[in-house]
Design a protein around this motif. Structure first.
Motif, PDB file in Angstrom:
ATOM      1  N   TRP A  45       0.849  -1.202   0.000  1.00  0.00           N
ATOM      2  CA  TRP A  45       0.000   0.000   0.000  1.00  0.00           C
ATOM      3  C   TRP A  45       0.882   1.249   0.000  1.00  0.00           C
ATOM      4  O   TRP A  45       0.679   2.181  -0.789  1.00  0.00           O
ATOM      5  CB  TRP A  45      -0.931  -0.045   1.218  1.00  0.00           C
ATOM      6  CG  TRP A  45      -1.921   1.073   1.281  1.00  0.00           C
ATOM      7  CD1 TRP A  45      -2.527   1.709   0.224  1.00  0.00           C
ATOM      8  CD2 TRP A  45      -2.443   1.675   2.468  1.00  0.00           C
ATOM      9  NE1 TRP A  45      -3.395   2.667   0.696  1.00  0.00           N
ATOM     10  CE2 TRP A  45      -3.364   2.669   2.070  1.00  0.00           C
ATOM     11  CE3 TRP A  45      -2.243   1.462   3.840  1.00  0.00           C
ATOM     12  CZ2 TRP A  45      -4.062   3.460   2.981  1.00  0.00           C
ATOM     13  CZ3 TRP A  45      -2.947   2.235   4.744  1.00  0.00           C
ATOM     14  CH2 TRP A  45      -3.837   3.224   4.311  1.00  0.00           C
ATOM     15  N   LYS A  53       1.209   3.886  -3.059  1.00  0.00           N
ATOM     16  CA  LYS A  53       0.912   5.320  -2.918  1.00  0.00           C
ATOM     17  C   LYS A  53       2.100   6.165  -3.349  1.00  0.00           C
ATOM     18  O   LYS A  53       1.937   7.207  -3.987  1.00  0.00           O
ATOM     19  CB  LYS A  53       0.539   5.635  -1.464  1.00  0.00           C
ATOM     20  CG  LYS A  53      -0.874   5.216  -1.103  1.00  0.00           C
ATOM     21  CD  LYS A  53      -1.287   5.709   0.287  1.00  0.00           C
ATOM     22  CE  LYS A  53      -0.486   5.039   1.375  1.00  0.00           C
ATOM     23  NZ  LYS A  53      -0.919   5.395   2.737  1.00  0.00           N
ATOM     24  N   ASN A 108       2.453   6.115  -7.074  1.00  0.00           N
ATOM     25  CA  ASN A 108       1.315   6.811  -7.665  1.00  0.00           C
ATOM     26  C   ASN A 108       1.566   8.324  -7.763  1.00  0.00           C
ATOM     27  O   ASN A 108       0.938   9.023  -8.554  1.00  0.00           O
ATOM     28  CB  ASN A 108       0.069   6.536  -6.809  1.00  0.00           C
ATOM     29  CG  ASN A 108      -1.209   6.870  -7.530  1.00  0.00           C
ATOM     30  OD1 ASN A 108      -1.312   6.721  -8.740  1.00  0.00           O
ATOM     31  ND2 ASN A 108      -2.186   7.352  -6.782  1.00  0.00           N
ATOM     32  N   SER A 157      -2.310   1.267  -4.885  1.00  0.00           N
ATOM     33  CA  SER A 157      -2.494   2.590  -4.268  1.00  0.00           C
ATOM     34  C   SER A 157      -3.982   2.865  -4.016  1.00  0.00           C
ATOM     35  O   SER A 157      -4.339   3.904  -3.484  1.00  0.00           O
ATOM     36  CB  SER A 157      -1.916   3.685  -5.178  1.00  0.00           C
ATOM     37  OG  SER A 157      -2.603   3.708  -6.414  1.00  0.00           O
ATOM     38  N   SER A 158      -4.843   1.914  -4.402  1.00  0.00           N
ATOM     39  CA  SER A 158      -6.285   2.174  -4.325  1.00  0.00           C
ATOM     40  C   SER A 158      -6.791   2.239  -2.886  1.00  0.00           C
ATOM     41  O   SER A 158      -6.218   1.615  -1.978  1.00  0.00           O
ATOM     42  CB  SER A 158      -7.056   1.085  -5.083  1.00  0.00           C
ATOM     43  OG  SER A 158      -7.000  -0.138  -4.386  1.00  0.00           O
ATOM     44  N   ASP A 159      -7.894   2.959  -2.704  1.00  0.00           N
ATOM     45  CA  ASP A 159      -8.516   3.040  -1.377  1.00  0.00           C
ATOM     46  C   ASP A 159      -9.018   1.674  -0.943  1.00  0.00           C
ATOM     47  O   ASP A 159      -8.984   1.345   0.235  1.00  0.00           O
ATOM     48  CB  ASP A 159      -9.694   4.029  -1.388  1.00  0.00           C
ATOM     49  CG  ASP A 159      -9.213   5.462  -1.488  1.00  0.00           C
ATOM     50  OD1 ASP A 159      -8.009   5.703  -1.263  1.00  0.00           O
ATOM     51  OD2 ASP A 159     -10.038   6.342  -1.801  1.00  0.00           O
ATOM     52  N   GLU A 160      -9.502   0.881  -1.888  1.00  0.00           N
ATOM     53  CA  GLU A 160     -10.023  -0.455  -1.546  1.00  0.00           C
ATOM     54  C   GLU A 160      -8.920  -1.286  -0.891  1.00  0.00           C
ATOM     55  O   GLU A 160      -9.110  -1.887   0.161  1.00  0.00           O
ATOM     56  CB  GLU A 160     -10.521  -1.204  -2.805  1.00  0.00           C
ATOM     57  CG  GLU A 160     -11.768  -0.637  -3.429  1.00  0.00           C
ATOM     58  CD  GLU A 160     -11.508   0.629  -4.249  1.00  0.00           C
ATOM     59  OE1 GLU A 160     -10.383   0.789  -4.773  1.00  0.00           O
ATOM     60  OE2 GLU A 160     -12.410   1.477  -4.338  1.00  0.00           O
ATOM     61  N   GLY A 197      -6.107  -0.127   0.380  1.00  0.00           N
ATOM     62  CA  GLY A 197      -5.691   0.564   1.601  1.00  0.00           C
ATOM     63  C   GLY A 197      -6.625   0.302   2.771  1.00  0.00           C
ATOM     64  O   GLY A 197      -6.175   0.116   3.904  1.00  0.00           O
ATOM     65  N   ASN A 198      -7.934   0.257   2.503  1.00  0.00           N
ATOM     66  CA  ASN A 198      -8.892   0.009   3.590  1.00  0.00           C
ATOM     67  C   ASN A 198      -8.712  -1.371   4.202  1.00  0.00           C
ATOM     68  O   ASN A 198      -8.860  -1.535   5.417  1.00  0.00           O
ATOM     69  CB  ASN A 198     -10.337   0.151   3.079  1.00  0.00           C
ATOM     70  CG  ASN A 198     -10.692   1.598   2.795  1.00  0.00           C
ATOM     71  OD1 ASN A 198     -10.047   2.516   3.315  1.00  0.00           O
ATOM     72  ND2 ASN A 198     -11.689   1.803   1.959  1.00  0.00           N
ATOM     73  N   GLN A 213      -5.644  -1.179   6.319  1.00  0.00           N
ATOM     74  CA  GLN A 213      -5.936  -0.403   7.531  1.00  0.00           C
ATOM     75  C   GLN A 213      -6.759  -1.208   8.537  1.00  0.00           C
ATOM     76  O   GLN A 213      -6.536  -1.116   9.748  1.00  0.00           O
ATOM     77  CB  GLN A 213      -6.676   0.893   7.156  1.00  0.00           C
ATOM     78  CG  GLN A 213      -6.785   1.888   8.288  1.00  0.00           C
ATOM     79  CD  GLN A 213      -5.420   2.384   8.788  1.00  0.00           C
ATOM     80  OE1 GLN A 213      -4.595   2.855   7.999  1.00  0.00           O
ATOM     81  NE2 GLN A 213      -5.152   2.238  10.079  1.00  0.00           N
TER      82      GLN A 213
END
Ligand SMILES: Cc1ncc(CO)c(N)n1
Length: 224
Positions: free
Chosen positions: A140, A144, A147, A166-169, A171-172, A175
């Protein structure tokens, strides 16, 4: 301080080594040799087959239904989203799915996956998370960082890789694992935290070795 913050601070120098590895740099500036990326994709596919099993073990070790469901979701997204990226790249290279699944793991792939599976199978849920976290977290972070390089996410070849990690999906999901490890380690004894730190350090080191293995197209000794 949260346990994840302690890990992050303590291991920065090793993380930087991963980010500056020539394989990662080559992904970012688009100069990476395609042969090395092809090798990496095959080895990473084999890696993810075992990595997905860690999420299944996580579901077994979870003590509530919500956490079980999350691990089931992680298993699903690894098999059906992350690995579909690999299957698409394989198509670009003319590698069949059979070839992908029947490929032989190189020494570092085997050592890394077996280490994680050993910790995951024999340890607690916190042990499992500490061992699997550098994988998600470092990809991740790398995603990022790459990116941010102008044009990198639109590179005809490596762009999709950068977009995925780097996507939010993605990353979530990382996290969520970070938060769960923080919850599980809250108030734990220093001795326990040091053991977890060692697992995290070892798989962080394996991350470096995985880039290095791919850069050098590692094989088993020849002429066996
Ligand atoms: C070796 C390795 N580390 C991390 C990830 C991220 O899931 C991956 N696909 N492969």
């Amino acid at each position: 301080m949260k346990f994840s913050e302690r890990l992050y601070e303590k291991l920065q120098p090793i993380w930087r080594k991963n980010h500056t590895h020539p394989f990662v740099q080559g992904l970012g500036d688009g100069t990476l040799d395609k042969e090395k990326f092809r090798y990496f994709m095959i080895q990473d596919y084999l890696y993810l087959i075992d990595y997905a099993k860690l999420f299944a073990i996580g579901a077994v070790k979870a003590t509530d239904v919500e956490t079980m469901g999350k691990f089931a979701g992680l298993l699903d997204s690894t098999l059906n989203e992350e690995m579909s990226l690999h299957r698409q790249y394989a198509k670009k290279f003319g590698i069949t799915e059979e070839e992908l699944e029947n490929a032989e793991p190189a020494p570092t792939t085997l050592a890394y996956t077996h280490y994680m599976l050993h910790v995951g199978q024999n340890g607690t849920l916190a042990d499992l998370l500490a061992a699997l976290l550098p994988c998600m977290w470092s990809y991740w972070e790398i995603g990022k960082e790459l990116n941010e390089i102008p044009g990198a996410r639109d590179h005809e070849f490596y762009g999709e890789w950068i977009q995925m990690y780097s996507s939010d999906e993605f990353g979530n999901l990382a996290q969520w694992c970070i938060n769960l490890l923080d919850e599980l380690t809250d108030g734990k004894k220093e001795e326990e935290l040091e053991k977890l730190e060692e697992y995290f350090l070892n798989t962080t080191r394996f991350e470096y070795l995985f880039w290095d293995m791919s850069y050098h197209l590692q094989t088993w000794p020849k002429d066996e």
